[in-house]
Design a protein around this motif. Structure first.
Motif, short mmCIF file in Angstrom:
data_model
loop_
_atom_site.label_atom_id
_atom_site.label_comp_id
_atom_site.label_asym_id
_atom_site.label_seq_id
_atom_site.Cartn_x
_atom_site.Cartn_y
_atom_site.Cartn_z
N THR A 197 0.87 -1.18 0.00
CA THR A 197 0.00 0.00 0.00
C THR A 197 0.91 1.23 0.00
N PHE A 198 0.29 2.39 -0.20
CA PHE A 198 1.07 3.62 -0.25
C PHE A 198 0.42 4.68 0.63
N ALA A 199 1.26 5.50 1.25
CA ALA A 199 0.77 6.65 2.00
C ALA A 199 0.23 7.68 1.01
N ALA A 200 -0.43 8.69 1.51
CA ALA A 200 -0.96 9.75 0.65
C ALA A 200 0.20 10.45 -0.06
N TYR A 203 -3.45 12.15 -7.85
CA TYR A 203 -2.51 12.60 -6.82
C TYR A 203 -3.09 12.54 -5.41
N GLN A 204 -4.23 11.87 -5.26
CA GLN A 204 -4.82 11.69 -3.93
C GLN A 204 -4.45 10.34 -3.34
N THR A 205 -4.44 9.31 -4.18
CA THR A 205 -3.99 7.97 -3.78
C THR A 205 -3.21 7.37 -4.94
N VAL A 206 -2.35 6.42 -4.65
CA VAL A 206 -1.58 5.75 -5.70
C VAL A 206 -2.46 4.68 -6.33
N TRP A 207 -2.72 4.83 -7.63
CA TRP A 207 -3.55 3.85 -8.33
C TRP A 207 -2.79 2.54 -8.49
N GLN A 208 -3.49 1.44 -8.19
CA GLN A 208 -2.95 0.11 -8.43
C GLN A 208 -4.03 -0.72 -9.12
N PRO A 209 -3.63 -1.68 -9.95
CA PRO A 209 -4.61 -2.50 -10.65
C PRO A 209 -5.48 -3.29 -9.66
N ALA A 210 -6.73 -3.52 -10.03
CA ALA A 210 -7.61 -4.32 -9.19
C ALA A 210 -7.12 -5.76 -9.12
N VAL A 211 -6.50 -6.23 -10.20
CA VAL A 211 -5.93 -7.57 -10.23
C VAL A 211 -4.42 -7.44 -10.02
N PRO A 212 -3.89 -7.91 -8.87
CA PRO A 212 -2.45 -7.79 -8.63
C PRO A 212 -1.63 -8.45 -9.73
#
Length: 195
Positions: free
Chosen positions: A30-33, A182-191
């Motif tokens: 996960t990523f911080a803001a 720039y509010q949260t780090v986007w990550q794919p729904a499927v890892p």
């Protein structure tokens, strides 16, 4: 069917942010803001990875290349103290408010978010697993004209454990994802969608 026009050219670097990488006990990332790094001047990242060629039947029978991420430099006007403390692990003296660099500091990994302008729409990027080196110390005397000096950080962007290295928006990225980049780090729904 595309709903928006693709850029024909790109120019300009802006909206550089960093977001600290956090790895859970189960290995989930996960990523911080994201935190803004003002004063972006230049970002130059070279692809890393070797090509391997297997020869058979008197020809290159099978060719593959490894994706080891990217390495390069981020040049900015002045490295913000927040980056020095959060990523480079410089320690601020509580009483005198002075930043101290320590030989025992272990820099933290982070995602780097940024965008390049285009003739249609800016393309937003994220490099998921970055490590930064300490910047050098430079300065010069002022003479007839005041030329601002810049600071440079060397970066290495490696693949995450799931194989993902980088992501970028497209002309068809939904507006909510584009606006929230720039509010949260986007990550794919499927890892590991790309890995």
């Amino acid at each position: 069917m595309p709903t928006n026009k693709a850029n024909k050219v790109k120019f300009g670097l802006k909206n550089v942010h960093y977001a600290l990488l956090q790895e859970g006990e189960d290995g989930a990332v996960t990523f911080a803001a994201p935190v803004r790094i003002p004063g972006a001047v230049n970002l130059s990242m070279e692809a890393q990875g070797d090509t391997s060629t297997f020869y058979a039947d008197n020809m290159a029978y099978y060719v593959t290349s490894a994706n080891d991420g990217y390495s390069g430099d981020l040049e900015i006007a002045v490295i913000p103290d927040s980056f020095r403390k959060d990523v480079l692990m410089e320690i601020e003296d509580e009483t005198d408010k002075i930043l101290v660099e320590s030989v025992t500091a272990e820099p933290r990994h982070f995602a780097l978010l940024f965008e390049f302008n285009g003739d249609q729409k800016a393309v937003r990027h994220v490099l998921y697993n970055c490590a930064a080196t300490r910047p050098g110390l430079t300065g010069a005397t002022t003479n007839k004209s005041k030329e601002p000096a810049t600071e440079k950080i060397s970066l290495t962007a490696s693949p995450l454990a799931n194989g993902n290295v980088r992501a970028k928006t497209t002309p068809d990225t939904p507006d909510e994802k584009y606006q929230g980049w720039y509010q949260t780090v986007w990550q794919p729904a499927v890892p590991g969608v790309g890995g």
